[in-house]
Structure formats: C-alpha cells, structure tokens
Design a protein around this motif. Structure first.
Motif, PDB file in Angstrom:
ATOM      1  N   ASP A 241       0.847  -1.197   0.000  1.00  0.00           N
ATOM      2  CA  ASP A 241       0.000   0.000   0.000  1.00  0.00           C
ATOM      3  C   ASP A 241       0.879   1.242   0.000  1.00  0.00           C
ATOM      4  OD1 ASP A 241      -2.152   1.639   0.030  1.00  0.00           O
ATOM      5  OD2 ASP A 241      -3.061   0.803   1.835  1.00  0.00           O
TER       6      ASP A 241
ATOM      7  N   ARG B 226       0.475   4.112  -1.747  1.00  0.00           N
ATOM      8  CA  ARG B 226      -0.126   5.393  -2.094  1.00  0.00           C
ATOM      9  C   ARG B 226      -1.036   5.953  -1.008  1.00  0.00           C
ATOM     10  NH1 ARG B 226       1.606   8.626  -5.528  1.00  0.00           N
ATOM     11  NH2 ARG B 226      -0.493   9.330  -6.048  1.00  0.00           N
ATOM     12  N   ALA B 227      -1.111   5.283   0.152  1.00  0.00           N
ATOM     13  CA  ALA B 227      -2.071   5.699   1.184  1.00  0.00           C
ATOM     14  C   ALA B 227      -1.819   7.127   1.655  1.00  0.00           C
ATOM     15  CB  ALA B 227      -2.012   4.734   2.363  1.00  0.00           C
TER      16      ALA B 227
ATOM     17  N   ALA C   1       0.027   9.623   0.065  1.00  0.00           N
ATOM     18  CA  ALA C   1      -0.100  10.587  -1.038  1.00  0.00           C
ATOM     19  C   ALA C   1      -1.559  10.819  -1.405  1.00  0.00           C
ATOM     20  CB  ALA C   1       0.678  10.086  -2.256  1.00  0.00           C
ATOM     21  N   GLU C   2      -2.398   9.784  -1.317  1.00  0.00           N
ATOM     22  CA  GLU C   2      -3.801   9.900  -1.704  1.00  0.00           C
ATOM     23  C   GLU C   2      -4.681  10.412  -0.577  1.00  0.00           C
ATOM     24  OE1 GLU C   2      -4.752   6.026  -3.104  1.00  0.00           O
ATOM     25  OE2 GLU C   2      -3.676   6.270  -5.012  1.00  0.00           O
ATOM     26  N   GLY C   3      -4.105  10.637   0.619  1.00  0.00           N
ATOM     27  CA  GLY C   3      -4.876  11.189   1.717  1.00  0.00           C
ATOM     28  C   GLY C   3      -5.679  10.170   2.494  1.00  0.00           C
ATOM     29  N   ARG C   4      -5.473   8.881   2.271  1.00  0.00           N
ATOM     30  CA  ARG C   4      -6.187   7.871   3.061  1.00  0.00           C
ATOM     31  C   ARG C   4      -5.628   7.785   4.473  1.00  0.00           C
ATOM     32  NH1 ARG C   4      -5.042   3.150   0.722  1.00  0.00           N
ATOM     33  NH2 ARG C   4      -3.914   3.954  -1.076  1.00  0.00           N
TER      34      ARG C   4
ATOM     35  N   ARG D 117       2.495  14.650   4.583  1.00  0.00           N
ATOM     36  CA  ARG D 117       2.551  15.428   3.348  1.00  0.00           C
ATOM     37  C   ARG D 117       3.098  16.821   3.651  1.00  0.00           C
ATOM     38  NH1 ARG D 117      -2.148  12.631   3.342  1.00  0.00           N
ATOM     39  NH2 ARG D 117      -3.339  14.383   4.165  1.00  0.00           N
TER      40      ARG D 117
ATOM     41  N   ASP E 276       0.492  19.676   4.062  1.00  0.00           N
ATOM     42  CA  ASP E 276      -0.732  19.384   4.824  1.00  0.00           C
ATOM     43  C   ASP E 276      -0.894  20.411   5.941  1.00  0.00           C
ATOM     44  OD1 ASP E 276      -2.824  18.320   6.355  1.00  0.00           O
ATOM     45  OD2 ASP E 276      -2.243  16.272   5.895  1.00  0.00           O
TER      46      ASP E 276
END
Length: 299
Positions: free
Chosen positions: A128, A130-131, A133-136, A267, A270
């Motif tokens: 996983d 991209r969690a 970067a994708e904001g999950r 991030r 953020d």
C-alpha cells in the motif's frame, strides 16, 4: 466596489450560451429578469459587457477582459466557502502504521491530549504505497526504506533499531547469544526495496531441494514458512516481534549490521494542525529506546 457574485454567475452563463433566451432557460429565469440582472452587473462594473442584437449577444471588449477574471472570482469564492466549511467539521487524524510496528500508545496519548478529535490508526502492508499521497492516511509511521519517493513529504526520524537474525530453531546459529554478519557469509542475502527486511535465497536442506525464491506476491507468512523449514534466514529490525510468536523460529541479535530507521512521514503541504501534536507525541513515545520493550538484548 461591491460585485454581486450571483450576477457574475449569470454573466458567465450568458457568455457561455451567447443568447439571453437560452441562458435564461438554463438559469430557470424569465428572459427580461435575466436582462435586468446583467444590466445591474454592468452598472456595478461601470462598463457594457454584452452587445445585444436580434441574432443573440456577444461579449464586448470589456466583457472579454472581464470573463477570465470572473472565472477566477467564482472559483476563489467556492474555495473560500469549502475552507470555511472544513474548518468547522469534526477534526480527524488517521495515522498509518507500517508492517512490524505498533503505535497503540501513540494514538492513545493523542486521544488523551485531544479528546475532541477522532484519532484512527490504519495498519498498512508493504504493497500500500499510495495511502499517504492519496490522503487515506494523514501520517505514516514506518521503517525506511519508504515505499514512495520522499520529495513531497516531511520525514522525521524517530529512532534507529539494530537487527536480529530470524532463523529456524534447528539452525546452527539459533542458540548463539549474538552473531556477526561474517557468520552469514554462506548466505545469499537479498534486501527488499520497500521494507527493511533482508531475506536469504532459499537453499536445500538435507535431501530436500531448495524451493523457488519468494515472489513479490508472496505474503510475509509465506516467506516466514521458508525460514521455519530451514530453507532460508532473514534479518529483521529488533523491534519487529512478529516472528517471535511462531514455533520453530529463533531470533538472534546481530551485532554489526546497519540499523533500521523508523520515521514519521506527513505530506509537506498538509495544513492539519493536529500533525504538530502527533509529531510531539511520536517523538516522546516512539523515541530512541521505545523499540527495546520486549526486544532481545543486543550485545
């Protein structure tokens, strides 16, 4: 000058359709009413925005100059409204946790400090990538190497851990108090590209041939099975205790391997105000000696 944004939106629709009648239908207005609203806007701006004719309407030179700024004006107004709504929503923070790490104490302390905040932990496997970067997740506690380029992220080192040899309990090194890398010179060690774990290439055991090397689709448990059967060994961070619960597995401290680094990643852009508090808590509870609880002593 006070410009009514509702009138600016009407202007945008008339400019799009090039016809007051079709624009009025799209806006669910009577055409005379829409015409009066555009005249009000022209009075506020101080210039004529449309040339009207029986064939339709066209933008004047002033109208063409006003059009791109009108788009920006409406977009920024929408963004301002979204930001205002977001500010009054219940504050939340989701902390991702990489494989082999435990962040329970960290999330509990964050809840204690901020009882009004919803704090959630999400355990991620190494696939996983991209969690964050994708904001999950809003933050990620993980071992280096990180499973993504670090350029757009703020990365804070929390602590370093030595490594342990993970091997079958029947391996010649299984009962040593500690080992050095020289003792593993016969093993072909292969580092993972997105986790700190080092696995050896499977070897024959007695009359049993070597199984195929593990693939990217093999799970952690699949690979650990190869260790338990004696076909390979691994080097783990000392704080990763997942292998300790398996029967037939021995963990031996390694005295001269490069340490593993545990980091907190967020991030870079953020604005979540809770991330500063999270970093403070993580430094306190996941600091230099946190990995030692329940880990093997390293000579």
């Amino acid at each position: 000058m006070d410009v009514d944004l509702r009138l600016v939106r009407y202007f945008m629709v008339v400019a799009e359709y090039g016809n007051f009648g079709r624009a009025a239908t799209a806006l669910h207005l009577a055409q005379p009413s829409l015409s009066r609203q555009i005249q009000r806007l022209e009075a506020q701006v101080g210039v004529r925005l449309f040339d009207r004719s029986p064939q339709g309407s066209s933008l004047t030179e002033a109208g063409r100059a006003f059009l791109p700024r009108a788009r920006v004006l409406l977009r920024e107004a929408e963004e301002a409204a979204r930001a205002a709504r977001a500010a009054v929503r219940p504050r939340t923070v989701t902390v991702g946790c990489g494989e082999g790490l435990v962040i329970t104490a960290c999330t509990q302390e964050l809840r204690r400090r901020h009882p009004e905040v919803r704090v959630r932990a999400r355990h991620l496997d190494w696939r996983d990538t991209r969690a964050l970067a994708e904001g999950r997740v809003d933050a990620l506690v993980a071992y280096r190497p990180l499973p993504f380029p670090a350029g757009d992220f703020r990365v804070t080192t929390l602590h370093e851990e030595p490594r342990v040899l993970v091997t079958s309990s029947s391996h010649p090194l299984a009962h040593e108090e500690a080992v050095g890398l020289r003792a593993l010179s016969d093993e072909e060690l292969v580092s993972c590209v997105s986790t700190p774990v080092v696995w050896s290439t499977p070897r024959p055991v007695g009359d049993r041939p070597a199984p195929p090397p593990p693939s990217a689709d093999d799970s952690y448990e699949d690979k650990l099975e190869l260790v338990a059967t004696g076909h390979c060994v691994a080097l783990f961070p000392a704080g990763d205790r997942r292998a300790a619960v398996r029967e037939g597995i021995a963990l031996v401290p390694v005295i001269d391997a490069d340490p593993c680094e545990v980091v907190l990643a967020t991030r870079a852009d953020d604005p979540n105000p809770l991330l500063g508090s999270l970093e403070e808590v993580a430094r306190a509870l996941l600091g230099p000696d946190s990995w030692r609880e329940g880990a093997l002593p390293v000579c």
